[in-house]
Design a protein around this motif. Structure first.
Motif, PDB file in Angstrom:
ATOM      1  N   GLN A   1      50.275  56.829 -26.458  1.00  0.00           N
ATOM      2  CA  GLN A   1      50.543  57.366 -25.437  1.00  0.00           C
ATOM      3  C   GLN A   1      49.566  56.785 -24.272  1.00  0.00           C
ATOM      4  O   GLN A   1      48.046  56.812 -24.257  1.00  0.00           O
ATOM      5  CB  GLN A   1      50.031  58.833 -25.125  1.00  0.00           C
ATOM      6  N   TYR A   2      49.959  56.062 -23.130  1.00  0.00           N
ATOM      7  CA  TYR A   2      49.356  55.500 -22.073  1.00  0.00           C
ATOM      8  C   TYR A   2      48.735  56.480 -21.025  1.00  0.00           C
ATOM      9  O   TYR A   2      49.592  57.456 -20.783  1.00  0.00           O
ATOM     10  CB  TYR A   2      50.143  54.328 -21.304  1.00  0.00           C
ATOM     11  N   PRO A   3      47.700  56.280 -20.352  1.00  0.00           N
ATOM     12  CA  PRO A   3      47.346  57.557 -19.344  1.00  0.00           C
ATOM     13  C   PRO A   3      47.992  57.480 -18.110  1.00  0.00           C
ATOM     14  O   PRO A   3      48.424  56.065 -17.640  1.00  0.00           O
ATOM     15  CB  PRO A   3      45.680  57.081 -19.228  1.00  0.00           C
TER      16      PRO A   3
ATOM     17  N   TYR B   1      41.637  29.427 -20.673  1.00  0.00           N
ATOM     18  CA  TYR B   1      42.937  30.205 -21.237  1.00  0.00           C
ATOM     19  C   TYR B   1      43.607  30.696 -19.890  1.00  0.00           C
ATOM     20  O   TYR B   1      42.912  30.931 -18.997  1.00  0.00           O
ATOM     21  CB  TYR B   1      42.917  30.999 -22.378  1.00  0.00           C
ATOM     22  N   LEU B   2      44.701  31.289 -20.013  1.00  0.00           N
ATOM     23  CA  LEU B   2      45.477  31.984 -19.214  1.00  0.00           C
ATOM     24  C   LEU B   2      45.858  33.527 -19.946  1.00  0.00           C
ATOM     25  O   LEU B   2      46.442  33.085 -21.105  1.00  0.00           O
ATOM     26  CB  LEU B   2      46.629  31.361 -18.457  1.00  0.00           C
ATOM     27  N   ALA B   3      45.575  34.611 -19.667  1.00  0.00           N
ATOM     28  CA  ALA B   3      45.870  35.707 -20.290  1.00  0.00           C
ATOM     29  C   ALA B   3      46.649  36.625 -19.215  1.00  0.00           C
ATOM     30  O   ALA B   3      46.251  36.783 -18.017  1.00  0.00           O
ATOM     31  CB  ALA B   3      44.924  36.480 -21.021  1.00  0.00           C
ATOM     32  N   ASN B   4      47.343  37.537 -19.723  1.00  0.00           N
ATOM     33  CA  ASN B   4      48.239  38.567 -18.935  1.00  0.00           C
ATOM     34  C   ASN B   4      48.024  39.768 -19.408  1.00  0.00           C
ATOM     35  O   ASN B   4      48.257  40.105 -20.661  1.00  0.00           O
ATOM     36  CB  ASN B   4      49.547  38.125 -18.828  1.00  0.00           C
ATOM     37  N   SER B   5      47.035  40.591 -18.722  1.00  0.00           N
ATOM     38  CA  SER B   5      46.716  42.065 -19.115  1.00  0.00           C
ATOM     39  C   SER B   5      47.503  43.226 -18.279  1.00  0.00           C
ATOM     40  O   SER B   5      47.747  44.154 -18.623  1.00  0.00           O
ATOM     41  CB  SER B   5      45.182  42.186 -19.441  1.00  0.00           C
ATOM     42  N   SER B   6      47.196  42.611 -16.978  1.00  0.00           N
ATOM     43  CA  SER B   6      47.847  43.408 -15.935  1.00  0.00           C
ATOM     44  C   SER B   6      48.556  42.302 -14.827  1.00  0.00           C
ATOM     45  O   SER B   6      49.283  42.682 -14.376  1.00  0.00           O
ATOM     46  CB  SER B   6      46.774  44.074 -15.158  1.00  0.00           C
ATOM     47  N   ASN B   7      47.808  41.134 -14.721  1.00  0.00           N
ATOM     48  CA  ASN B   7      48.368  40.072 -13.964  1.00  0.00           C
ATOM     49  C   ASN B   7      47.851  38.940 -14.557  1.00  0.00           C
ATOM     50  O   ASN B   7      46.902  38.938 -15.562  1.00  0.00           O
ATOM     51  CB  ASN B   7      47.756  40.336 -12.503  1.00  0.00           C
ATOM     52  N   VAL B   8      48.075  37.752 -14.240  1.00  0.00           N
ATOM     53  CA  VAL B   8      47.808  36.485 -14.993  1.00  0.00           C
ATOM     54  C   VAL B   8      46.405  36.178 -14.404  1.00  0.00           C
ATOM     55  O   VAL B   8      45.879  36.367 -13.261  1.00  0.00           O
ATOM     56  CB  VAL B   8      48.718  35.203 -14.559  1.00  0.00           C
ATOM     57  N   LYS B   9      45.379  35.744 -15.447  1.00  0.00           N
ATOM     58  CA  LYS B   9      43.944  35.485 -15.112  1.00  0.00           C
ATOM     59  C   LYS B   9      43.712  34.321 -15.746  1.00  0.00           C
ATOM     60  O   LYS B   9      44.039  34.012 -17.017  1.00  0.00           O
ATOM     61  CB  LYS B   9      43.148  36.604 -15.090  1.00  0.00           C
ATOM     62  N   VAL B  10      42.474  33.628 -15.229  1.00  0.00           N
ATOM     63  CA  VAL B  10      42.073  32.337 -16.267  1.00  0.00           C
ATOM     64  C   VAL B  10      40.805  32.878 -16.730  1.00  0.00           C
ATOM     65  O   VAL B  10      40.056  33.854 -16.071  1.00  0.00           O
ATOM     66  CB  VAL B  10      41.710  31.028 -15.054  1.00  0.00           C
ATOM     67  N   GLY B  11      40.542  32.313 -18.018  1.00  0.00           N
ATOM     68  CA  GLY B  11      39.094  32.667 -18.478  1.00  0.00           C
ATOM     69  C   GLY B  11      38.410  31.729 -19.282  1.00  0.00           C
ATOM     70  O   GLY B  11      39.412  30.376 -19.701  1.00  0.00           O
TER      71      GLY B  11
ATOM     72  N   ASP C   1      39.825  41.764 -26.500  1.00  0.00           N
ATOM     73  CA  ASP C   1      38.990  42.547 -25.723  1.00  0.00           C
ATOM     74  C   ASP C   1      39.289  42.844 -24.253  1.00  0.00           C
ATOM     75  O   ASP C   1      38.962  43.865 -23.780  1.00  0.00           O
ATOM     76  CB  ASP C   1      37.602  41.954 -25.892  1.00  0.00           C
ATOM     77  N   GLN C   2      40.065  42.017 -23.781  1.00  0.00           N
ATOM     78  CA  GLN C   2      40.462  41.920 -22.497  1.00  0.00           C
ATOM     79  C   GLN C   2      41.728  42.840 -22.360  1.00  0.00           C
ATOM     80  O   GLN C   2      42.127  42.853 -21.076  1.00  0.00           O
ATOM     81  CB  GLN C   2      40.900  40.759 -21.735  1.00  0.00           C
ATOM     82  N   GLY C   3      42.429  43.428 -23.584  1.00  0.00           N
ATOM     83  CA  GLY C   3      43.532  44.027 -23.354  1.00  0.00           C
ATOM     84  C   GLY C   3      44.731  43.115 -23.109  1.00  0.00           C
ATOM     85  O   GLY C   3      45.895  43.903 -22.363  1.00  0.00           O
ATOM     86  N   ALA C   4      44.990  41.778 -23.313  1.00  0.00           N
ATOM     87  CA  ALA C   4      46.026  41.026 -22.917  1.00  0.00           C
ATOM     88  C   ALA C   4      46.982  41.225 -23.822  1.00  0.00           C
ATOM     89  O   ALA C   4      46.859  40.811 -24.914  1.00  0.00           O
ATOM     90  CB  ALA C   4      45.299  39.614 -22.841  1.00  0.00           C
ATOM     91  N   HIS C   5      48.191  41.093 -23.547  1.00  0.00           N
ATOM     92  CA  HIS C   5      49.368  41.125 -24.158  1.00  0.00           C
ATOM     93  C   HIS C   5      50.045  39.789 -24.481  1.00  0.00           C
ATOM     94  O   HIS C   5      50.767  39.707 -25.589  1.00  0.00           O
ATOM     95  CB  HIS C   5      50.354  42.398 -23.865  1.00  0.00           C
TER      96      HIS C   5
ATOM     97  N   LYS D   1      45.164  49.125 -14.450  1.00  0.00           N
ATOM     98  CA  LYS D   1      46.495  48.709 -14.658  1.00  0.00           C
ATOM     99  C   LYS D   1      46.866  48.404 -16.326  1.00  0.00           C
ATOM    100  O   LYS D   1      47.638  48.604 -16.729  1.00  0.00           O
ATOM    101  CB  LYS D   1      47.119  47.721 -13.774  1.00  0.00           C
ATOM    102  N   MET D   2      45.631  47.695 -16.680  1.00  0.00           N
ATOM    103  CA  MET D   2      45.743  47.345 -18.095  1.00  0.00           C
ATOM    104  C   MET D   2      46.069  48.770 -18.977  1.00  0.00           C
ATOM    105  O   MET D   2      46.670  48.526 -19.928  1.00  0.00           O
ATOM    106  CB  MET D   2      44.528  46.525 -18.401  1.00  0.00           C
ATOM    107  N   LEU D   3      45.063  49.349 -18.808  1.00  0.00           N
ATOM    108  CA  LEU D   3      45.301  50.496 -19.453  1.00  0.00           C
ATOM    109  C   LEU D   3      46.554  51.668 -19.246  1.00  0.00           C
ATOM    110  O   LEU D   3      46.715  52.140 -20.343  1.00  0.00           O
ATOM    111  CB  LEU D   3      43.932  51.713 -19.186  1.00  0.00           C
ATOM    112  N   GLN D   4      47.157  51.658 -18.269  1.00  0.00           N
ATOM    113  CA  GLN D   4      48.275  52.189 -17.856  1.00  0.00           C
ATOM    114  C   GLN D   4      49.588  51.244 -18.239  1.00  0.00           C
ATOM    115  O   GLN D   4      50.583  51.996 -18.173  1.00  0.00           O
ATOM    116  CB  GLN D   4      48.315  52.553 -16.395  1.00  0.00           C
ATOM    117  N   ASN D   5      49.310  50.189 -18.829  1.00  0.00           N
ATOM    118  CA  ASN D   5      50.349  49.312 -19.333  1.00  0.00           C
ATOM    119  C   ASN D   5      51.174  48.999 -18.362  1.00  0.00           C
ATOM    120  O   ASN D   5      52.648  48.754 -18.438  1.00  0.00           O
ATOM    121  CB  ASN D   5      51.144  49.991 -20.623  1.00  0.00           C
TER     122      ASN D   5
END
Length: 264
Positions: A213-215, A108-118, A131-135, A168-172
């Motif tokens: 609230q994001y950190p 798959y491709l997921a985008n949590s902070s940037n595009v990644k393959v998994g 679990d990866q925080g992908a939106h 970056k994922m946690l800071q949205n």
């Protein structure tokens, strides 16, 4: 209210927003209901997820000896391309490896902070993305075993990232991306053995996390260094609890730690 038990990764239910549950032996916490409440986390002892002994956790919730013995921590877990069950070859326990490796897997491709393959087992969709925080996420191929998924991921890693920037994922901090476009661009790089399994449907999955609230800056809570922590829960994303003072706690990264959690 006080809860006690050994940490394992939070269980999730798809919803708007996603529901998060921490399941202990005799109880569970729905963290969505704890938002805006004060949480106290106390480290009590270790409890290896394999042998159950109070021995320091080495990796993935296991003590050192279990990590090198249990089939649940074989190298093929992190590197699917090392899977050999389809050849009838044992790594640590062939029956276990057949059960896990010889089932449908998704690249798959997921985008949590940037595009990644998994890679994930089909039964773990959309849990893996949560679990990866992908939106958002999209499937590339559905193959019949873990090995084919692994070699596909290795081939695509030459053209797209395979890591999540967890800060970056946690800071949205989100990059706007067209995952369908990315998937179509990667199609020609899929290995020949997996090419027939390419998925053409343009179905994206969008995920909403329970975050108030994001950190602004990310401070990571480490129970070895800080065995007692108290803070106001402001969100849950990926496998992290996010607190008002910018502290984040990786629940999955602390598997095998026996804790007490008090919610007020």
């Amino acid at each position: 209210m006080l809860y006690e038990g050994v940490l394992r990764k939070m269980q999730t239910e798809l919803g708007n927003p996603i529901q998060y549950f921490l399941v202990f032996e005799n109880d569970f916490i729905n963290f969505n209901q704890a938002l805006d409440k004060s949480l106290k986390i106390e480290f009590i002892k270790f409890q290896c997820l394999s042998c159950g002994k109070n021995k320091p956790i080495y990796r993935q919730g296991f003590c050192k000896s279990c990590f090198y013995e249990t089939p649940a921590a074989g190298d093929w877990i992190m590197k699917p391309e090392l899977s050999t069950a389809h050849l009838g070859k044992e790594d640590r326990d062939l029956e276990y490896e057949k059960r896990v490796q010889l089932q449908p897997h998704i690249v798959y491709l997921a985008n949590s902070s940037n595009v990644k393959v998994g890679v994930t087992r089909k039964t773990q969709v959309p849990t893996r993305w949560i679990d990866q925080g992908a939106h958002e996420a999209i499937e590339i191929v559905e193959v019949p075993n873990r090995y084919l998924a692994g070699i596909t991921e290795v081939a695509l890693k030459n053209h797209v990232g395979d890591k999540t920037n967890w800060r970056k994922m946690l800071q949205n901090e989100i990059e706007e991306l067209d995952l369908v476009e990315w998937r179509d661009k990667l199609k020609d790089h899929i290995p020949e053995e997996a090419a027939e399994y390419f998925i053409t449907a343009n179905t994206e999955t969008n995920l909403e996390f329970p975050v108030l609230q994001y950190p602004e800056k990310v401070k990571s809570l480490n129970l070895d260094k800080t065995p007692s922590f108290e803070g106001v829960l402001k969100g849950i994303k990926g496998q992290y609890l996010i607190f008002e003072d910018n502290t984040v706690f990786n629940v999955r990264g602390s598997e095998g730690y026996f804790v007490g959690i008090d919610i007020n």
